[in-house]
Scaffold this active site. Sequence first.
Site, PDB file in Angstrom:
ATOM      1  N   THR A  99       0.869  -1.180   0.000  1.00 18.58           N
ATOM      2  CA  THR A  99       0.000   0.000   0.000  1.00 18.58           C
ATOM      3  C   THR A  99       0.910   1.235   0.000  1.00 18.58           C
ATOM      4  OG1 THR A  99      -0.155  -0.189   2.385  1.00 18.58           O
ATOM      5  CG2 THR A  99      -2.020  -1.006   1.127  1.00 18.58           C
ATOM      6  N   LEU A 139       7.744   2.748   5.717  1.00 16.79           N
ATOM      7  CA  LEU A 139       8.788   1.771   6.042  1.00 16.79           C
ATOM      8  C   LEU A 139      10.140   2.183   5.472  1.00 16.79           C
ATOM      9  CD1 LEU A 139       6.287   0.235   7.073  1.00 16.79           C
ATOM     10  CD2 LEU A 139       7.598  -1.829   6.613  1.00 16.79           C
ATOM     11  N   VAL A 146       1.044   4.539   1.313  1.00 10.70           N
ATOM     12  CA  VAL A 146       1.563   5.273   2.478  1.00 10.70           C
ATOM     13  C   VAL A 146       2.524   4.378   3.267  1.00 10.70           C
ATOM     14  CG1 VAL A 146       0.933   6.459   4.609  1.00 10.70           C
ATOM     15  CG2 VAL A 146      -0.532   6.690   2.602  1.00 10.70           C
ATOM     16  N   CYS A 147       2.136   3.111   3.431  1.00 12.92           N
ATOM     17  CA  CYS A 147       2.984   2.171   4.190  1.00 12.92           C
ATOM     18  C   CYS A 147       4.349   2.014   3.537  1.00 12.92           C
ATOM     19  CB  CYS A 147       2.306   0.800   4.279  1.00 12.92           C
ATOM     20  SG  CYS A 147       0.711   0.844   5.088  1.00 12.92           S
ATOM     21  N   THR A 148       4.370   1.993   2.215  1.00 13.77           N
ATOM     22  CA  THR A 148       5.648   1.811   1.515  1.00 13.77           C
ATOM     23  C   THR A 148       6.575   2.993   1.807  1.00 13.77           C
ATOM     24  OG1 THR A 148       4.515   0.526  -0.181  1.00 13.77           O
ATOM     25  CG2 THR A 148       6.679   1.427  -0.766  1.00 13.77           C
TER      26      THR A 148
END
Length: 226
Positions: free
Chosen positions: A47, A54, A49-51
């Site tokens: 996804t 992290l 935003v998550c990418t």
Amino acid sequence: MSSERNPLRLGSIAPNFDAQTTQGPIKFHDFIGNSWAILFSHPADFTPVCTTELGVVARLQTKFDERNVKVIGLSANDLDSHDKWIQDINEVNNVEVKFPIIADADRKISTLYDMLDYQDLTNLDAKGIPFTVRSVFVIDPKKTIRLTLAYPASTGRNFDEILRVVDSLQLGDKNRITTPANWKNGDDVIVHPSVSNDEAAKIFPGFRTVKPYLRFATQPTDKPSA
Ligand code: BEZ
């Protein structure tokens, strides 16, 4: 254990658990050992935003190491998915993810830590089961929860702010101080209200009184753990 019956508050002991991670199986308390820990969830693998999040965490790895903080992510996907996604994170952000990510496809740990999303109806898997929100738990070496945050799926977190809180907590554990609004490592600190002026004169020579309840001192040289 139901999280409704046993809410996780500041001062609670972080529940222990067994987990499969991208760096092998762990028992959470053994993983923390004598370090601090940041357990953070993100909605799902692959996804946007998550990418980005992290990638930011991977880039801050040295800063976490300097503070004796172990970082561990979690999303409600399996290990195979995590392993593939890490390749994307590394490529897109030009980093190398060195921290483990917990595989929590069955949501056992997300439920234990009350991380599941109850409000965003776009944050669901293909079966309609909620993914996690963006939770953060800062945990000290005694396994005590020292900070909790919950951000919505739509908003990426500011990990500099999380590091700033770690600095404040570590400094406050070692010295009788608190930290003002927008404080950052190196700025003046506040003499803890429990310290009398006589004690303050010895511990914080040259401390500055703005009001009897508001006294500033230079940051003690005993910096947050290296
Ligand atoms: C994201 O990481 O971009 C995201 C994940 C779930 C819902 C909305 C956004």
